[in-house]
Scaffold this motif. Structure first.
Motif, PDB file in Angstrom:
ATOM      1  N   MET A  74      65.129  95.817  -8.950  1.00 16.53           N
ATOM      2  CA  MET A  74      65.743  94.989  -7.941  1.00 16.53           C
ATOM      3  C   MET A  74      67.041  94.431  -8.532  1.00 16.53           C
ATOM      4  SD  MET A  74      64.048  91.687  -6.013  1.00 16.53           S
ATOM      5  CE  MET A  74      63.011  91.283  -7.366  1.00 16.53           C
ATOM      6  N   ALA A  75      68.161  94.959  -8.117  1.00 17.30           N
ATOM      7  CA  ALA A  75      69.460  94.534  -8.620  1.00 17.30           C
ATOM      8  C   ALA A  75      69.900  93.255  -7.917  1.00 17.30           C
ATOM      9  CB  ALA A  75      70.493  95.629  -8.417  1.00 17.30           C
ATOM     10  N   VAL A  76      70.094  92.212  -8.708  1.00 14.17           N
ATOM     11  CA  VAL A  76      70.538  90.927  -8.185  1.00 14.17           C
ATOM     12  C   VAL A  76      72.017  90.770  -8.499  1.00 14.17           C
ATOM     13  CG1 VAL A  76      70.222  88.429  -8.294  1.00 14.17           C
ATOM     14  CG2 VAL A  76      68.262  89.943  -8.591  1.00 14.17           C
ATOM     15  N   LYS A  77      72.754  90.318  -7.496  1.00 11.22           N
ATOM     16  CA  LYS A  77      74.181  90.101  -7.669  1.00 11.22           C
ATOM     17  C   LYS A  77      74.492  88.674  -7.238  1.00 11.22           C
ATOM     18  CE  LYS A  77      77.646  92.433  -5.315  1.00 11.22           C
ATOM     19  NZ  LYS A  77      78.278  93.647  -4.825  1.00 11.22           N
ATOM     20  N   ILE A  78      75.307  87.986  -8.027  1.00  4.90           N
ATOM     21  CA  ILE A  78      75.741  86.639  -7.681  1.00  4.90           C
ATOM     22  C   ILE A  78      77.240  86.705  -7.427  1.00  4.90           C
ATOM     23  CG2 ILE A  78      76.038  84.277  -8.512  1.00  4.90           C
ATOM     24  CD1 ILE A  78      73.394  84.629 -10.033  1.00  4.90           C
ATOM     25  N   ILE A  79      77.628  86.255  -6.224  1.00  3.87           N
ATOM     26  CA  ILE A  79      79.039  86.310  -5.844  1.00  3.87           C
ATOM     27  C   ILE A  79      79.486  84.957  -5.308  1.00  3.87           C
ATOM     28  CG2 ILE A  79      78.972  88.785  -5.329  1.00  3.87           C
ATOM     29  CD1 ILE A  79      78.941  88.005  -2.327  1.00  3.87           C
ATOM     30  N   LEU A  80      80.773  84.719  -5.380  1.00  2.00           N
ATOM     31  CA  LEU A  80      81.363  83.505  -4.836  1.00  2.00           C
ATOM     32  C   LEU A  80      81.347  83.578  -3.309  1.00  2.00           C
ATOM     33  CD1 LEU A  80      82.656  81.012  -6.144  1.00  2.00           C
ATOM     34  CD2 LEU A  80      84.851  82.162  -5.985  1.00  2.00           C
ATOM     35  N   ALA A  81      80.916  82.496  -2.669  1.00  6.50           N
ATOM     36  CA  ALA A  81      80.899  82.448  -1.199  1.00  6.50           C
ATOM     37  C   ALA A  81      82.325  82.317  -0.666  1.00  6.50           C
ATOM     38  CB  ALA A  81      80.050  81.279  -0.726  1.00  6.50           C
ATOM     39  N   LYS A  82      82.519  82.834   0.538  1.00  9.60           N
ATOM     40  CA  LYS A  82      83.811  82.759   1.217  1.00  9.60           C
ATOM     41  C   LYS A  82      83.675  81.845   2.439  1.00  9.60           C
ATOM     42  CE  LYS A  82      84.891  87.446  -0.165  1.00  9.60           C
ATOM     43  NZ  LYS A  82      84.202  88.678   0.005  1.00  9.60           N
ATOM     44  N   ILE A  83      84.794  81.427   2.975  1.00  8.87           N
ATOM     45  CA  ILE A  83      84.780  80.559   4.160  1.00  8.87           C
ATOM     46  C   ILE A  83      83.943  81.183   5.285  1.00  8.87           C
ATOM     47  CG2 ILE A  83      86.243  79.598   5.999  1.00  8.87           C
ATOM     48  CD1 ILE A  83      86.390  77.992   3.419  1.00  8.87           C
ATOM     49  N   ALA A  84      83.991  82.494   5.417  1.00 12.52           N
ATOM     50  CA  ALA A  84      83.213  83.174   6.459  1.00 12.52           C
ATOM     51  C   ALA A  84      81.699  83.008   6.265  1.00 12.52           C
ATOM     52  CB  ALA A  84      83.575  84.655   6.488  1.00 12.52           C
ATOM     53  N   ASP A  85      81.270  82.532   5.089  1.00 10.88           N
ATOM     54  CA  ASP A  85      79.844  82.382   4.779  1.00 10.88           C
ATOM     55  C   ASP A  85      79.296  80.989   5.088  1.00 10.88           C
ATOM     56  OD1 ASP A  85      79.602  85.033   3.693  1.00 10.88           O
ATOM     57  OD2 ASP A  85      80.581  84.309   1.859  1.00 10.88           O
ATOM     58  N   ILE A  86      80.104  80.123   5.692  1.00 10.33           N
ATOM     59  CA  ILE A  86      79.676  78.737   5.953  1.00 10.33           C
ATOM     60  C   ILE A  86      78.348  78.693   6.709  1.00 10.33           C
ATOM     61  CG2 ILE A  86      80.203  76.623   7.245  1.00 10.33           C
ATOM     62  CD1 ILE A  86      83.173  77.228   6.645  1.00 10.33           C
ATOM     63  N   ASP A  87      78.250  79.408   7.806  1.00 11.10           N
ATOM     64  CA  ASP A  87      77.021  79.365   8.610  1.00 11.10           C
ATOM     65  C   ASP A  87      75.828  79.919   7.835  1.00 11.10           C
ATOM     66  OD1 ASP A  87      78.382  78.191  10.712  1.00 11.10           O
ATOM     67  OD2 ASP A  87      78.691  80.080  11.774  1.00 11.10           O
ATOM     68  N   LEU A  88      76.040  80.958   7.061  1.00 15.59           N
ATOM     69  CA  LEU A  88      74.962  81.545   6.267  1.00 15.59           C
ATOM     70  C   LEU A  88      74.464  80.554   5.224  1.00 15.59           C
ATOM     71  CD1 LEU A  88      73.209  83.943   5.341  1.00 15.59           C
ATOM     72  CD2 LEU A  88      75.172  84.713   3.987  1.00 15.59           C
ATOM     73  N   VAL A  89      75.369  79.944   4.485  1.00 16.95           N
ATOM     74  CA  VAL A  89      74.986  78.973   3.457  1.00 16.95           C
ATOM     75  C   VAL A  89      74.281  77.778   4.095  1.00 16.95           C
ATOM     76  CG1 VAL A  89      75.857  77.372   1.699  1.00 16.95           C
ATOM     77  CG2 VAL A  89      76.790  79.695   1.835  1.00 16.95           C
ATOM     78  N   THR A  90      74.835  77.264   5.184  1.00 20.70           N
ATOM     79  CA  THR A  90      74.230  76.123   5.877  1.00 20.70           C
ATOM     80  C   THR A  90      72.833  76.477   6.363  1.00 20.70           C
ATOM     81  OG1 THR A  90      76.429  75.362   6.544  1.00 20.70           O
ATOM     82  CG2 THR A  90      74.553  74.442   7.735  1.00 20.70           C
ATOM     83  N   SER A  91      72.661  77.667   6.900  1.00 20.28           N
ATOM     84  CA  SER A  91      71.359  78.114   7.387  1.00 20.28           C
ATOM     85  C   SER A  91      70.332  78.194   6.253  1.00 20.28           C
ATOM     86  CB  SER A  91      71.506  79.478   8.068  1.00 20.28           C
ATOM     87  OG  SER A  91      70.248  80.004   8.406  1.00 20.28           O
ATOM     88  N   ILE A  92      70.726  78.744   5.118  1.00 22.78           N
ATOM     89  CA  ILE A  92      69.808  78.830   3.966  1.00 22.78           C
ATOM     90  C   ILE A  92      69.418  77.429   3.510  1.00 22.78           C
ATOM     91  CG2 ILE A  92      69.611  79.489   1.529  1.00 22.78           C
ATOM     92  CD1 ILE A  92      71.426  81.928   2.242  1.00 22.78           C
ATOM     93  N   LEU A  93      70.405  76.549   3.368  1.00 18.71           N
ATOM     94  CA  LEU A  93      70.110  75.177   2.939  1.00 18.71           C
ATOM     95  C   LEU A  93      69.180  74.474   3.925  1.00 18.71           C
ATOM     96  CD1 LEU A  93      73.659  74.174   1.687  1.00 18.71           C
ATOM     97  CD2 LEU A  93      71.613  74.447   0.266  1.00 18.71           C
ATOM     98  N   ASN A  94      69.413  74.645   5.223  1.00 19.02           N
ATOM     99  CA  ASN A  94      68.546  74.019   6.222  1.00 19.02           C
ATOM    100  C   ASN A  94      67.127  74.584   6.168  1.00 19.02           C
ATOM    101  OD1 ASN A  94      70.189  72.052   7.399  1.00 19.02           O
ATOM    102  ND2 ASN A  94      71.173  73.554   8.735  1.00 19.02           N
ATOM    103  N   ARG A  95      67.009  75.890   6.036  1.00 14.00           N
ATOM    104  CA  ARG A  95      65.675  76.515   6.001  1.00 14.00           C
ATOM    105  C   ARG A  95      64.888  76.056   4.776  1.00 14.00           C
ATOM    106  NH1 ARG A  95      64.527  82.880   6.149  1.00 14.00           N
ATOM    107  NH2 ARG A  95      62.274  82.756   6.181  1.00 14.00           N
ATOM    108  N   VAL A  96      65.539  76.031   3.628  1.00 16.90           N
ATOM    109  CA  VAL A  96      64.860  75.607   2.401  1.00 16.90           C
ATOM    110  C   VAL A  96      64.531  74.111   2.466  1.00 16.90           C
ATOM    111  CG1 VAL A  96      65.136  75.334  -0.102  1.00 16.90           C
ATOM    112  CG2 VAL A  96      65.796  77.478   0.996  1.00 16.90           C
ATOM    113  N   THR A  97      65.439  73.317   3.011  1.00 15.70           N
ATOM    114  CA  THR A  97      65.185  71.874   3.136  1.00 15.70           C
ATOM    115  C   THR A  97      63.959  71.611   4.004  1.00 15.70           C
ATOM    116  OG1 THR A  97      67.524  71.359   2.829  1.00 15.70           O
ATOM    117  CG2 THR A  97      66.160  69.663   3.868  1.00 15.70           C
TER     118      THR A  97
END
Length: 162
Positions: free
Chosen positions: A1-24
């Protein structure tokens, strides 16, 4: 399972917010008051703009996010020198327990080595499972510190500068 860590872009705002809300919500259901709900996209956008937000990907699927930024000091932990501050580690519930947390910590540790800075992190002091995990990952426990209406436990990931 190849894991990649990348810098988020402005276009990722909704994705990041969604992950944070789901985990919270998942944490709150377990009685863990790590974060407040809901997350505000404006605060996520600000951090993305500062290049402090990362995505954890398996293939093309984003399974988590975290924030890592340079701070001149970290008042809440009593750190009075320039350091990296790791926060908001959020791995989607279906992917927890698969070593993504360890991968994130190793990535941040390496970032600290490259920058010549120590990496600090914290969690709600009542989150015994997370505190144990951090200590198993060789994070140095700094103690418990008061926040507005709760306590946090502080940790230092590497001992680069003390």
């Amino acid at each position: 399972m190849a894991v990649k860590i990348i810098l988020a872009k402005i276009a990722d705002i909704d994705l990041v917010t969604s992950i944070l809300n789901r985990v919270t919500l998942d944490l709150l259901e377990m009685g863990i008051r790590q974060w407040r709900y809901p997350w505000q996209p404006a605060s996520v956008k600000k951090e993305i703009g500062l290049h402090n937000v990362y995505l954890v990907k398996v293939g093309e699927e984003v399974v988590g996010t975290f924030f890592l930024g340079t701070q001149q000091q970290i008042e809440s932990l009593g750190v009075t020198r320039k350091a990296l501050y790791l926060s908001r580690i959020a791995v989607l519930p279906d992917y927890q327990g698969m070593s993504f947390g360890t991968t994130i910590l190793r990535f941040c540790e390496e970032a600290g080595v490259i920058a010549g800075l120590s990496v600090y992190l914290d969690c709600w002091s009542g989150n015994e499972k997370l505190k144990t995990f951090y200590q198993q990952q060789n994070c140095h426990y700094l103690g418990d510190f008061s926040e507005a209406d709760y306590q946090i436990s502080g940790f230092q990931l590497n001992l680069k500068d003390g």
